[in-house]
Design a protein around this motif. Structure first.
Motif, PDB file in Angstrom:
ATOM      1  N   GLY A  23      21.405 -25.083  -5.225  1.00  0.00           N
ATOM      2  CA  GLY A  23      22.334 -26.179  -4.966  1.00  0.00           C
ATOM      3  C   GLY A  23      23.159 -26.006  -3.711  1.00  0.00           C
ATOM      4  O   GLY A  23      24.116 -26.734  -3.493  1.00  0.00           O
ATOM      5  N   GLY A  24      22.755 -25.050  -2.849  1.00  0.00           N
ATOM      6  CA  GLY A  24      23.493 -24.797  -1.612  1.00  0.00           C
ATOM      7  C   GLY A  24      22.975 -25.624  -0.449  1.00  0.00           C
ATOM      8  O   GLY A  24      22.330 -26.663  -0.631  1.00  0.00           O
ATOM      9  N   ASN A  25      23.239 -25.142   0.759  1.00  0.00           N
ATOM     10  CA  ASN A  25      22.866 -25.880   1.965  1.00  0.00           C
ATOM     11  C   ASN A  25      21.359 -26.086   2.098  1.00  0.00           C
ATOM     12  O   ASN A  25      20.913 -27.152   2.507  1.00  0.00           O
ATOM     13  N   VAL A  26      20.587 -25.064   1.738  1.00  0.00           N
ATOM     14  CA  VAL A  26      19.129 -25.182   1.866  1.00  0.00           C
ATOM     15  C   VAL A  26      18.599 -26.190   0.843  1.00  0.00           C
ATOM     16  O   VAL A  26      17.747 -27.021   1.156  1.00  0.00           O
ATOM     17  N   GLY A  27      19.130 -26.149  -0.368  1.00  0.00           N
ATOM     18  CA  GLY A  27      18.739 -27.120  -1.387  1.00  0.00           C
ATOM     19  C   GLY A  27      19.056 -28.540  -0.943  1.00  0.00           C
ATOM     20  O   GLY A  27      18.252 -29.464  -1.133  1.00  0.00           O
ATOM     21  N   SER A  32      17.417 -33.759   1.016  1.00  0.00           N
ATOM     22  CA  SER A  32      17.602 -34.800   2.035  1.00  0.00           C
ATOM     23  C   SER A  32      16.275 -35.138   2.706  1.00  0.00           C
ATOM     24  O   SER A  32      15.944 -36.308   2.911  1.00  0.00           O
ATOM     25  N   PHE A  33      15.518 -34.101   3.040  1.00  0.00           N
ATOM     26  CA  PHE A  33      14.227 -34.274   3.698  1.00  0.00           C
ATOM     27  C   PHE A  33      13.274 -35.069   2.808  1.00  0.00           C
ATOM     28  O   PHE A  33      12.611 -36.002   3.258  1.00  0.00           O
ATOM     29  N   LEU A  34      13.251 -34.716   1.533  1.00  0.00           N
ATOM     30  CA  LEU A  34      12.372 -35.391   0.575  1.00  0.00           C
ATOM     31  C   LEU A  34      12.763 -36.850   0.401  1.00  0.00           C
ATOM     32  O   LEU A  34      11.920 -37.755   0.449  1.00  0.00           O
ATOM     33  N   LEU A  35      14.063 -37.099   0.217  1.00  0.00           N
ATOM     34  CA  LEU A  35      14.533 -38.465  -0.050  1.00  0.00           C
ATOM     35  C   LEU A  35      14.491 -39.354   1.190  1.00  0.00           C
ATOM     36  O   LEU A  35      14.330 -40.569   1.071  1.00  0.00           O
ATOM     37  N   LYS A  36      14.613 -38.753   2.373  1.00  0.00           N
ATOM     38  CA  LYS A  36      14.509 -39.545   3.600  1.00  0.00           C
ATOM     39  C   LYS A  36      13.120 -40.163   3.691  1.00  0.00           C
ATOM     40  O   LYS A  36      12.953 -41.314   4.058  1.00  0.00           O
ATOM     41  N   ASN A  40      12.393 -42.870  -3.557  1.00  0.00           N
ATOM     42  CA  ASN A  40      12.207 -43.039  -4.999  1.00  0.00           C
ATOM     43  C   ASN A  40      11.598 -41.812  -5.673  1.00  0.00           C
ATOM     44  O   ASN A  40      11.103 -41.900  -6.799  1.00  0.00           O
ATOM     45  N   ALA A  41      11.643 -40.682  -4.989  1.00  0.00           N
ATOM     46  CA  ALA A  41      11.103 -39.447  -5.570  1.00  0.00           C
ATOM     47  C   ALA A  41      11.825 -39.110  -6.870  1.00  0.00           C
ATOM     48  O   ALA A  41      13.031 -39.334  -7.003  1.00  0.00           O
ATOM     49  N   GLN A  42      11.054 -38.580  -7.837  1.00  0.00           N
ATOM     50  CA  GLN A  42      11.611 -38.149  -9.127  1.00  0.00           C
ATOM     51  C   GLN A  42      11.945 -36.659  -9.015  1.00  0.00           C
ATOM     52  O   GLN A  42      11.034 -35.836  -8.946  1.00  0.00           O
ATOM     53  N   VAL A  43      13.229 -36.333  -8.980  1.00  0.00           N
ATOM     54  CA  VAL A  43      13.643 -34.962  -8.693  1.00  0.00           C
ATOM     55  C   VAL A  43      14.641 -34.452  -9.735  1.00  0.00           C
ATOM     56  O   VAL A  43      15.535 -35.189 -10.153  1.00  0.00           O
ATOM     57  N   GLN A  44      14.472 -33.195 -10.108  1.00  0.00           N
ATOM     58  CA  GLN A  44      15.493 -32.481 -10.880  1.00  0.00           C
ATOM     59  C   GLN A  44      15.950 -31.308 -10.036  1.00  0.00           C
ATOM     60  O   GLN A  44      15.126 -30.615  -9.423  1.00  0.00           O
ATOM     61  N   MET A  45      17.255 -31.096  -9.969  1.00  0.00           N
ATOM     62  CA  MET A  45      17.800 -29.930  -9.262  1.00  0.00           C
ATOM     63  C   MET A  45      18.502 -29.039 -10.270  1.00  0.00           C
ATOM     64  O   MET A  45      19.266 -29.525 -11.105  1.00  0.00           O
ATOM     65  N   VAL A  46      18.236 -27.739 -10.166  1.00  0.00           N
ATOM     66  CA  VAL A  46      18.852 -26.771 -11.068  1.00  0.00           C
ATOM     67  C   VAL A  46      19.603 -25.732 -10.248  1.00  0.00           C
ATOM     68  O   VAL A  46      19.031 -25.120  -9.335  1.00  0.00           O
ATOM     69  N   ALA A  47      20.870 -25.542 -10.566  1.00  0.00           N
ATOM     70  CA  ALA A  47      21.691 -24.517  -9.918  1.00  0.00           C
ATOM     71  C   ALA A  47      23.006 -24.392 -10.680  1.00  0.00           C
ATOM     72  O   ALA A  47      23.434 -25.345 -11.328  1.00  0.00           O
ATOM     73  N   PRO A  48      23.637 -23.228 -10.610  1.00  0.00           N
ATOM     74  CA  PRO A  48      24.935 -23.075 -11.279  1.00  0.00           C
ATOM     75  C   PRO A  48      26.021 -23.946 -10.630  1.00  0.00           C
ATOM     76  O   PRO A  48      26.938 -24.410 -11.295  1.00  0.00           O
ATOM     77  N   GLU A  49      25.906 -24.153  -9.295  1.00  0.00           N
ATOM     78  CA  GLU A  49      26.889 -24.958  -8.567  1.00  0.00           C
ATOM     79  C   GLU A  49      26.189 -25.815  -7.526  1.00  0.00           C
ATOM     80  O   GLU A  49      25.125 -25.449  -7.028  1.00  0.00           O
ATOM     81  N   PHE A  50      26.816 -26.950  -7.196  1.00  0.00           N
ATOM     82  CA  PHE A  50      26.244 -27.859  -6.205  1.00  0.00           C
ATOM     83  C   PHE A  50      27.291 -28.260  -5.183  1.00  0.00           C
ATOM     84  O   PHE A  50      28.469 -28.409  -5.516  1.00  0.00           O
ATOM     85  N   PHE A 116       2.633 -24.985   0.030  1.00  0.00           N
ATOM     86  CA  PHE A 116       2.721 -26.116   0.947  1.00  0.00           C
ATOM     87  C   PHE A 116       3.971 -25.958   1.794  1.00  0.00           C
ATOM     88  O   PHE A 116       4.892 -25.229   1.444  1.00  0.00           O
ATOM     89  N   TYR A 117       3.973 -26.627   2.933  1.00  0.00           N
ATOM     90  CA  TYR A 117       5.141 -26.663   3.817  1.00  0.00           C
ATOM     91  C   TYR A 117       5.639 -28.096   3.912  1.00  0.00           C
ATOM     92  O   TYR A 117       4.867 -29.040   3.757  1.00  0.00           O
ATOM     93  N   MET A 118       6.910 -28.242   4.202  1.00  0.00           N
ATOM     94  CA  MET A 118       7.483 -29.562   4.436  1.00  0.00           C
ATOM     95  C   MET A 118       7.634 -29.699   5.952  1.00  0.00           C
ATOM     96  O   MET A 118       8.541 -29.137   6.541  1.00  0.00           O
ATOM     97  N   GLY A 119       6.699 -30.413   6.586  1.00  0.00           N
ATOM     98  CA  GLY A 119       6.650 -30.486   8.045  1.00  0.00           C
ATOM     99  C   GLY A 119       7.549 -31.563   8.620  1.00  0.00           C
ATOM    100  O   GLY A 119       8.329 -32.196   7.920  1.00  0.00           O
ATOM    101  N   GLY A 120       7.408 -31.772   9.925  1.00  0.00           N
ATOM    102  CA  GLY A 120       8.126 -32.854  10.589  1.00  0.00           C
ATOM    103  C   GLY A 120       7.466 -34.177  10.245  1.00  0.00           C
ATOM    104  O   GLY A 120       6.241 -34.253  10.156  1.00  0.00           O
ATOM    105  N   ILE A 121       8.258 -35.230  10.059  1.00  0.00           N
ATOM    106  CA  ILE A 121       7.706 -36.528   9.658  1.00  0.00           C
ATOM    107  C   ILE A 121       8.283 -37.644  10.523  1.00  0.00           C
ATOM    108  O   ILE A 121       9.486 -37.703  10.766  1.00  0.00           O
ATOM    109  N   VAL A 122       7.386 -38.519  10.986  1.00  0.00           N
ATOM    110  CA  VAL A 122       7.782 -39.718  11.721  1.00  0.00           C
ATOM    111  C   VAL A 122       7.321 -40.922  10.910  1.00  0.00           C
ATOM    112  O   VAL A 122       6.156 -40.986  10.516  1.00  0.00           O
TER     113      VAL A 122
END
Length: 196
Positions: A23-27, A32-36, A40-50, A116-122
């Motif tokens: 839930g930190g900066n990298v998360g 952000s990258f995924l939602l940009k 409508n992505a279906q996402v769950q995030m797990v962390a002690p703090e956000f 997999f990697y999350m690459g640059g997207i246009v």
């Protein structure tokens, strides 16, 4: 010369279940990258703090926030996972748990622990270009993304839509349609070559 042997695919993440651990900066960056790209992505995030920014972003999308430490139970029903905690041992445990279950996994900033990697997207309407440097240089991918954003005209989406309508009017089998469209769009490549 080393080759990039990654196989590029475009995932419909609105039909898949994605887990982000951390839930930190990298998360936040991964979310952000995924939602940009896929709002409508279906996402769950797990962390002690956000971070507050993460909670704000999640509240505007299909993101379920779970305040807890990572446990393998959170992998149930998941198709892909991103591990982005600041604890190496947790990230590597996520990787091992995913591999046991044949779930695609990406451990942030750790290429050997990535399926997999999350690459640059246009994105220009229906046109999407993905850029990979094989996990070697995210900065290069970023610069290439900026280049393609400038080079690809906004009108490219109109071209795609018009060609789609034209394709619907064509008669014949698949091969005949492909041949007709190839002939029709040949001018796009020739025009570019004559400008060079």
């Amino acid at each position: 010369m080393e080759r990039n042997e990654l196989y590029p695919i475009f995932l419909k993440v609105s039909n898949l279940s994605v887990l982000i651990v951390g839930g930190g900066n990298v998360g936040l960056e991964k979310l952000s990258f995924l939602l940009k790209s896929s709002p409508n992505a279906q996402v769950q995030m797990v962390a002690p703090e956000f971070l507050k920014e993460t909670l704000d972003l999640a509240s505007n999308h299909n993101v379920e926030i779970t305040k807890d430490v990572y446990s393998e139970k959170y992998l149930t029903g998941k198709h892909m996972v991103v591990a982005s905690t600041d604890k190496v041992e947790v990230n590597e445990q996520v990787y091992r748990d995913c591999r046991e279950r044949s779930i695609l996994v990406n451990v942030a900033d750790n290429p050997p622990f990535c399926d997999f990697y999350m690459g640059g997207i246009v994105t220009k309407g229906n046109v999407k270009v993905a850029i990979s440097t094989n996990g070697k240089s995210p900065t290069t991918a970023k610069r290439l993304r900026q280049f393609f954003e400038e080079v690809l005209p906004e009108s490219i989406d109109d071209l795609v839509k018009n060609l789609n309508e034209y394709r619907k009017t064509l008669k014949g089998d698949f091969e005949e349609k492909v041949e007709t469209l190839n002939e029709f769009t040949k001018g796009l490549v020739n025009k570019k070559e004559s400008q060079d």
